[in-house]
Enzyme design. Structure first.
Site, short mmCIF file in Angstrom:
data_model
loop_
_atom_site.label_atom_id
_atom_site.label_comp_id
_atom_site.label_asym_id
_atom_site.label_seq_id
_atom_site.Cartn_x
_atom_site.Cartn_y
_atom_site.Cartn_z
N HIS A 147 -7.18 -4.06 10.31
CA HIS A 147 -7.04 -3.87 8.83
C HIS A 147 -5.75 -4.75 8.36
CE1 HIS A 147 -4.46 0.14 9.59
NE2 HIS A 147 -3.61 -0.72 9.42
N ASP A 152 0.90 -1.19 -0.08
CA ASP A 152 0.02 -0.02 -0.06
C ASP A 152 0.75 1.22 -0.14
OD1 ASP A 152 1.04 -0.42 2.49
OD2 ASP A 152 -1.04 -0.70 3.69
N GLU A 199 -9.66 -1.56 5.41
CA GLU A 199 -10.29 -1.15 6.49
C GLU A 199 -11.53 -1.91 6.95
OE1 GLU A 199 -8.40 0.66 8.73
OE2 GLU A 199 -8.11 2.80 8.22
N ASN A 202 -7.33 -2.09 14.61
CA ASN A 202 -8.60 -2.38 14.15
C ASN A 202 -8.82 -3.57 13.28
OD1 ASN A 202 -7.75 -1.40 11.67
ND2 ASN A 202 -9.22 0.39 11.49
#
Ligand code: GLP
Length: 250
Positions: A145, A71, A150, A143
């Site tokens: 991801h 990414d 996400e 979280n």
């Protein structure tokens, strides 16, 4: 999903490097390129340190390796020290003999969404043309991801642009001068791009990751609200933990 608990980050660096070294040598012996999927964040740094060490000791040669990064933030210049281009050069590529033309990182500093879409399609093509990724290294967000996929109602399939959640912006702001400097979007490999890798090694270290690790260890299920849970669908995925996060889960 196989689970492996190791004492600390250094042990994880060695364990993952052993897997990488073995596969790289096997591929190169067969006259094939080794294709390695790479991640940013603090988690993989001990792996990169170990790989650089082995390169300096002439134990490992990256001249026939192709890398694909997961990414990149939208809108940051490659020279910005918070960009993932900068991170990769600074932590790995500047110190090993991987050829420049064999390094692939999503390009997100583009003018508009159409250009990003075009780039994303080309990125997918490049991975396909290389024959797919042999080993994908992953960290994990607090979280859940992976890459920048996400938690959301729907996850993207292939490489594309995504919006970052408030949680991630807050967590990642520790690297930026102020929270407003954190980009609000990124280009990431999609869920299928990641799941298509032959082998996946996902690493979680430190107490901060305990909630998400607990969720994975309890094998609660697969949900888009924890993108990493989709790794349960992969046939060859190892979750590597340090004792800190493992003990925090008990
Ligand atoms: C970023 C990256 C992820 C990475 C995550 C965790 O958001 N996009 O690929 O896994 O951070 O980072 P860290 O390893 O620093 O906890």
């Amino acid at each position: 999903m196989e689970v492996k608990v190791l004492k600390n980050k250094e042990e994880i660096g060695k364990f993952v490097s052993n897997i990488i070294e073995e596969k790289l040598k096997e591929k190169n012996l067969n006259n094939e390129y080794f294709k390695l999927g790479l991640a940013t964040g603090s988690t993989p740094i001990p792996i990169y340190q170990e790989l650089v060490k082995r390169y300096n000791e002439n134990k490992i040669d990256f001249s026939k390796t192709i890398t694909f990064n997961l990414d990149e933030y939208v809108g940051l210049e490659e020279t910005n020290d918070q960009s993932y281009h900068y991170f990769m050069n600074d932590n790995l590529f500047n110190y090993i003999n991987v050829k420049k033309e064999n390094i692939n990182i999503p390009l997100a500093n583009l003018d508009n969404d159409d250009e990003i879409k075009k780039f994303a399609l080309e990125y997918e093509e490049k991975i396909k043309k290389a024959g797919g990724i042999d080993i994908q290294i992953l960290g994990i967000g607090e979280n859940g991801h992976i890459g920048f996929n996400e938690p959301d109602n729907m996850l993207i399939i292939n490489t594309g642009k995504v919006n970052l959640t408030e949680d991630t912006i807050k967590v990642n702001s520790r690297f930026f001068e102020k929270i407003d400097d954190v980009p609000k979007s990124a280009v990431t490999m999609g869920m299928k791009t990641i799941l298509d890798a032959d082998k996946i090694i996902i690493i979680a270290t430190g107490e901060k990751k305990k909630e998400v690790v607990k969720f994975l260890l309890e094998k609660k299920g697969i949900t888009t609200s924890v993108p990493a849970s989709f790794l349960f669908l992969h046939k060859d995925c190892i979750l590597v933990l340090d004792e800190d996060v493992k003990n925090a889960c008990n």
